[in-house]
Enzyme design. Sequence first.
Site, PDB file in Angstrom:
ATOM      1  N   GLY A 127     -21.613   8.592  -4.463  1.00  0.00           N
ATOM      2  CA  GLY A 127     -20.298   8.459  -3.836  1.00  0.00           C
ATOM      3  C   GLY A 127     -19.474   9.701  -4.098  1.00  0.00           C
ATOM      4  O   GLY A 127     -20.006  10.765  -4.430  1.00  0.00           O
ATOM      5  N   PHE A 128     -18.163   9.569  -3.989  1.00  0.00           N
ATOM      6  CA  PHE A 128     -17.297  10.732  -4.164  1.00  0.00           C
ATOM      7  C   PHE A 128     -17.414  11.323  -5.565  1.00  0.00           C
ATOM      8  O   PHE A 128     -17.516  12.544  -5.730  1.00  0.00           O
ATOM      9  CB  PHE A 128     -15.839  10.347  -3.881  1.00  0.00           C
ATOM     10  CG  PHE A 128     -15.553  10.067  -2.436  1.00  0.00           C
ATOM     11  CD1 PHE A 128     -15.590  11.084  -1.493  1.00  0.00           C
ATOM     12  CD2 PHE A 128     -15.243   8.786  -2.009  1.00  0.00           C
ATOM     13  CE1 PHE A 128     -15.324  10.833  -0.158  1.00  0.00           C
ATOM     14  CE2 PHE A 128     -14.974   8.521  -0.680  1.00  0.00           C
ATOM     15  CZ  PHE A 128     -15.013   9.543   0.244  1.00  0.00           C
ATOM     16  N   GLU A 155      -6.124  -2.200   8.151  1.00  0.00           N
ATOM     17  CA  GLU A 155      -6.771  -1.357   9.161  1.00  0.00           C
ATOM     18  C   GLU A 155      -7.731  -2.171  10.022  1.00  0.00           C
ATOM     19  O   GLU A 155      -7.799  -2.000  11.248  1.00  0.00           O
ATOM     20  CB  GLU A 155      -7.498  -0.209   8.461  1.00  0.00           C
ATOM     21  CG  GLU A 155      -6.535   0.804   7.849  1.00  0.00           C
ATOM     22  CD  GLU A 155      -7.202   1.793   6.914  1.00  0.00           C
ATOM     23  OE1 GLU A 155      -6.634   2.877   6.688  1.00  0.00           O
ATOM     24  OE2 GLU A 155      -8.296   1.487   6.394  1.00  0.00           O
ATOM     25  N   GLY A 176     -25.317   7.442  -8.694  1.00  0.00           N
ATOM     26  CA  GLY A 176     -24.351   7.206  -7.626  1.00  0.00           C
ATOM     27  C   GLY A 176     -24.016   8.456  -6.843  1.00  0.00           C
ATOM     28  O   GLY A 176     -23.672   9.475  -7.435  1.00  0.00           O
ATOM     29  N   ALA A 196     -10.553   7.141  -3.664  1.00  0.00           N
ATOM     30  CA  ALA A 196     -11.470   8.273  -3.609  1.00  0.00           C
ATOM     31  C   ALA A 196     -11.011   9.445  -4.465  1.00  0.00           C
ATOM     32  O   ALA A 196     -11.821  10.098  -5.135  1.00  0.00           O
ATOM     33  CB  ALA A 196     -11.653   8.718  -2.152  1.00  0.00           C
ATOM     34  N   GLN A 197      -9.712   9.722  -4.466  1.00  0.00           N
ATOM     35  CA  GLN A 197      -9.220  10.885  -5.193  1.00  0.00           C
ATOM     36  C   GLN A 197      -9.441  10.779  -6.699  1.00  0.00           C
ATOM     37  O   GLN A 197      -9.699  11.779  -7.369  1.00  0.00           O
ATOM     38  CB  GLN A 197      -7.736  11.114  -4.901  1.00  0.00           C
ATOM     39  CG  GLN A 197      -7.474  11.979  -3.685  1.00  0.00           C
ATOM     40  CD  GLN A 197      -8.084  13.363  -3.818  1.00  0.00           C
ATOM     41  OE1 GLN A 197      -8.087  13.969  -4.872  1.00  0.00           O
ATOM     42  NE2 GLN A 197      -8.622  13.858  -2.727  1.00  0.00           N
ATOM     43  N   ASP A 233     -14.507   3.928  -9.648  1.00  0.00           N
ATOM     44  CA  ASP A 233     -14.255   2.489  -9.660  1.00  0.00           C
ATOM     45  C   ASP A 233     -14.853   1.785 -10.865  1.00  0.00           C
ATOM     46  O   ASP A 233     -14.544   0.612 -11.119  1.00  0.00           O
ATOM     47  CB  ASP A 233     -14.819   1.852  -8.382  1.00  0.00           C
ATOM     48  CG  ASP A 233     -14.129   2.357  -7.128  1.00  0.00           C
ATOM     49  OD1 ASP A 233     -12.935   2.692  -7.220  1.00  0.00           O
ATOM     50  OD2 ASP A 233     -14.777   2.419  -6.074  1.00  0.00           O
TER      51      ASP A 233
END
Length: 457
Positions: A13-14, A174, A11, A327-328, A311
């Site tokens: 991602g972040f 949003e 992965g 994300a954090q 996640d």
Amino acid sequence: MMQRHRVVVIGAGFGGLFAIKALKNADVDITLINGTAYHLFQPLLYQVATGILSQGEIAPPIREVLKRQKNVDVRLGWASKIDVDKKIVSVDGPGIDYEVPYDTLIVAAGAAQSYFGNDGFAEYAPGMKNIDDALELRARIFGAFEIADLQTDPADIDRWLTFVVVGAGPTGTEMAGQIAELAHRNLPGQYKHIDPRRARIILVDALPAVLNTFGDHLSTRALRQLHLLGVEVELNTRVVGMDATGIEVETERGHERIPSMTKVWAAGVAAPPLARKLAEAAGAKTDRAGRIFVEPDLTVPGHPEIFALGDMMNLNDEKGQQLPGVAQVAIQGGKYAAAAIKDRLAGKPAGKPFKYFDKGSLATISRFSAVASVGKLRLDGLTAWLIWVAVHLFYLVGFKNRVTAVLHWAVSFLGRGRSERVATVQQAFGRLAIHSWGDPFERTRESAEATSLTEKN
């Protein structure tokens, strides 16, 4: 020559990316396995879907991001199986399968969209988890205005100009706000036969509040701003059915059908299938969403060589609250795992358990309007929006991406344009075509294997 410690990261991602960067100067060989060739800044996907940013601005190539880090081998493919005894990851690549051995494994494969058991809804209401989703939604949203302009029946016009967003969390809020801005601010005056301001934007959620995790004060502020934008907010409303031309809901008023050609799903997330496969292989437990219950040091129970991040994991903080899928959590988890690996290689004792530092939550409602929950501070309006801009620019990977994002935000928020309005038939229907016809790489490989077998016989 002695083999260096092998770290495999699943992965980009972040969590995965920050773990890799933290291991830049470590005496390890890193193999990164990712299903795409880019790192995705997922919080801004809705801006790709509504024509503000291009996909390239939120999805820089992984190889470019890591080009100066010499201890990384980037491999394209989807991890399909983890043999925890042999310490081997099996990977399905595009047209080729391969295996990668590891000494330490970091699994940070992100999250999947959850339709709460109604997977058939995906055909009519794409989620917001990847670039394909965002481009499909962009084609559907802008295409809806174009098709509405061709209609002669008022009922058909209304159906094409009704947009339903399911889920009133940050993504859904949003998204609804930006579609409202499109309809009421950006597009009026560009069509001869319709008035885009007639569009209905309906935000639906089964919970009694928008931005439920932000607290009553900010939730109320966000609801008021959505109403000012012309968004119809339907709370305590559960989606029970969906088809191409509408959506069925159960409300406090009873059962209703909302005619709508464009639906967006932003209601739920679940761990990817890999999480359950890893849990089964390691004998670990998962929660209802498929997340793995991990140890306080983010490792899989019984397997200190395997870290599960972001996640994919289920872990409570010191107050007994489950860490959120933001994300954090992934970023801090990636850094923590990297530090633990370096300590182990240096022969140091195990460090303190992972402790998440909550830097706050942000969500935009419209241009110059956002809500921010930072510590005890509760901010809204322009101040919160400026904080939102600064934070998102900080975490955008690459100087070029930050510059172009600012330029496109200027066009969209200061002016009345949208920089990325190109929408194609391929974007609108490509996902459904692939779903119907299957993976083209897999078909090509099966055809080649069949031909080879025929020739041998």
